[in-house]
Scaffold this motif. Structure first.
Motif, short mmCIF file in Angstrom:
data_model
loop_
_atom_site.label_atom_id
_atom_site.label_comp_id
_atom_site.label_asym_id
_atom_site.label_seq_id
_atom_site.Cartn_x
_atom_site.Cartn_y
_atom_site.Cartn_z
N ARG A 14 0.81 -1.22 0.00
CA ARG A 14 0.00 0.00 0.00
C ARG A 14 0.85 1.27 0.00
N ILE A 15 1.95 1.23 0.74
CA ILE A 15 2.79 2.42 0.81
C ILE A 15 3.38 2.74 -0.57
N PHE A 16 4.00 1.73 -1.19
CA PHE A 16 4.62 1.99 -2.50
C PHE A 16 3.56 2.27 -3.55
N ARG A 17 2.45 1.57 -3.47
CA ARG A 17 1.37 1.82 -4.41
C ARG A 17 0.88 3.25 -4.30
N ALA A 18 0.76 3.74 -3.07
CA ALA A 18 0.29 5.11 -2.87
C ALA A 18 1.28 6.12 -3.43
N LEU A 19 2.56 5.78 -3.37
CA LEU A 19 3.59 6.70 -3.86
C LEU A 19 3.75 6.64 -5.37
N ALA A 20 3.08 5.70 -6.01
CA ALA A 20 3.24 5.50 -7.45
C ALA A 20 2.28 6.37 -8.26
N ASP A 21 2.03 7.57 -7.79
CA ASP A 21 1.14 8.49 -8.50
C ASP A 21 1.59 9.91 -8.21
N ALA A 22 1.79 10.69 -9.27
CA ALA A 22 2.37 12.03 -9.12
C ALA A 22 1.48 12.95 -8.28
N THR A 23 0.17 12.85 -8.48
CA THR A 23 -0.74 13.68 -7.68
C THR A 23 -0.62 13.34 -6.21
N ARG A 24 -0.58 12.04 -5.91
CA ARG A 24 -0.48 11.65 -4.50
C ARG A 24 0.86 12.06 -3.91
N ARG A 25 1.94 11.94 -4.68
CA ARG A 25 3.23 12.40 -4.17
C ARG A 25 3.19 13.89 -3.88
N ASP A 26 2.50 14.63 -4.73
CA ASP A 26 2.40 16.07 -4.51
C ASP A 26 1.60 16.36 -3.24
N VAL B 2 22.98 22.44 -5.89
CA VAL B 2 21.76 21.64 -6.00
C VAL B 2 21.94 20.53 -7.02
N VAL B 3 21.86 19.33 -6.58
CA VAL B 3 21.91 18.20 -7.50
C VAL B 3 20.49 17.89 -7.94
N ARG B 4 20.28 17.89 -9.21
CA ARG B 4 18.94 17.74 -9.72
C ARG B 4 18.62 16.27 -9.95
N ILE B 5 17.53 15.83 -9.38
CA ILE B 5 17.09 14.47 -9.63
C ILE B 5 16.30 14.49 -10.93
N ASP B 6 16.94 14.03 -11.97
CA ASP B 6 16.34 14.15 -13.29
C ASP B 6 15.52 12.90 -13.59
N VAL B 7 14.35 12.86 -13.04
CA VAL B 7 13.51 11.70 -13.22
C VAL B 7 12.10 12.19 -13.56
N SER B 8 11.54 11.62 -14.59
CA SER B 8 10.19 12.04 -14.98
C SER B 8 9.17 11.45 -14.03
N ASP B 9 8.01 12.09 -13.96
CA ASP B 9 6.92 11.57 -13.14
C ASP B 9 6.61 10.13 -13.50
N ASP B 10 6.55 9.86 -14.80
CA ASP B 10 6.22 8.51 -15.25
C ASP B 10 7.24 7.50 -14.75
N GLU B 11 8.49 7.91 -14.78
CA GLU B 11 9.54 6.99 -14.35
C GLU B 11 9.40 6.69 -12.86
N VAL B 12 9.15 7.73 -12.08
CA VAL B 12 8.97 7.53 -10.64
C VAL B 12 7.74 6.66 -10.40
N ASP B 13 6.67 6.93 -11.15
CA ASP B 13 5.47 6.09 -11.06
C ASP B 13 5.84 4.62 -11.25
N ARG B 14 6.58 4.36 -12.30
CA ARG B 14 6.91 2.96 -12.62
C ARG B 14 7.76 2.32 -11.54
N ILE B 15 8.70 3.09 -10.99
CA ILE B 15 9.58 2.53 -9.95
C ILE B 15 8.76 2.13 -8.72
N PHE B 16 7.96 3.07 -8.22
CA PHE B 16 7.19 2.76 -7.01
C PHE B 16 6.13 1.71 -7.29
N ARG B 17 5.54 1.80 -8.47
CA ARG B 17 4.54 0.79 -8.84
C ARG B 17 5.16 -0.61 -8.84
#
Lengths: 111, 111
Positions: A14-26, B2-17
């Motif tokens: 649930r934790i990782f699933r919840a973080l797998a969405d840009a709106t929720r991360r925001d 500032v070190v920039r984490i250059d990761v797209s939203d989609d990429e982060v989505d996929r990682i956590f998913r």
DNA sequence: AATACGTACAACCATTTGGTTTCACAATAC
DNA sequence: GTATTGTGAAACCAAATGGTTGTACGTATT
């Protein structure tokens, strides 16, 4: 066959699933700096109020935020403890890679 | 600096998913210690070979593992770099909470 | 050459997810 | 009181997810 006796795999899910969405991360980001009502949150996203409500519910179910009634509003607070839990999980994986931890299995089956 | 984490939203989505599933987390763990073929991985789970194949594909799509052909096998290697990215993301959230990082927004907008 | 092994891929199915609209209701404002 | 605001919850929908079985094909093994 890996038999999972540990129920809290679901919690990590649930934790990782919840973080797998840009709106929720925001939402997590915003509510970590300070509380915000659901409608305050919803005002900044290009989706319906009900959709934001659902995102908040997902975060609440994962323990990443808590909801606190104040008048007719519900103030959403970010929950750093749950984030730390996720951090520890990832730290453990890094530990595996570095070979620093020898028998990490018990830890990763998730406390 | 500032070190920039250059990761797209989609990429982060996929990682956590990808991390939001106990079987996939187990595959990551196992392939971080050393490579394993898909059938070696599949042998330990109570699901079909094709299902494990799909989990590996999800992990590969998230950059958490890589697939390397050797003979008729495909050796799966865990990818620590991607895990570090996820770690840095969570570290940034913790930084927000602690108020130690002042201008973190650009970092978290994850462009 | 024939067989077994490891993988890929397609088709299919049930459930979940992420969004919508609508209705209900309590709390505040006028 | 009446109207407005903030939230909750239901019904609905399209798309994604996580599993299955079946087929095909290259690679080893014998």
């Amino acid at each position: 066959m890996v038999v999972r006796i540990d129920v809290s795999d679901d919690e990590v899910d649930r934790i990782f699933r919840a973080l797998a969405d840009a709106t929720r991360r925001d939402i997590v980001r915003r509510t970590l700096t300070g509380p915000a009502s659901v409608s305050q949150l919803a005002a900044t996203y290009d989706m319906s109020f009900a959709a934001v409500q659902k995102h908040v519910a997902v975060l609440e179910g994962a323990g990443l935020v808590t909801k606190q009634p104040r008048g007719r509003e519900r103030l959403i607070h970010g929950n750093p403890e749950t984030l730390q839990r996720a951090q520890r999980l990832l730290d453990a994986y890094e530990g595996i890679w570095r070979g620093r931890i020898s028998r990490l299995d018990a830890l990763l089956e998730d406390d």
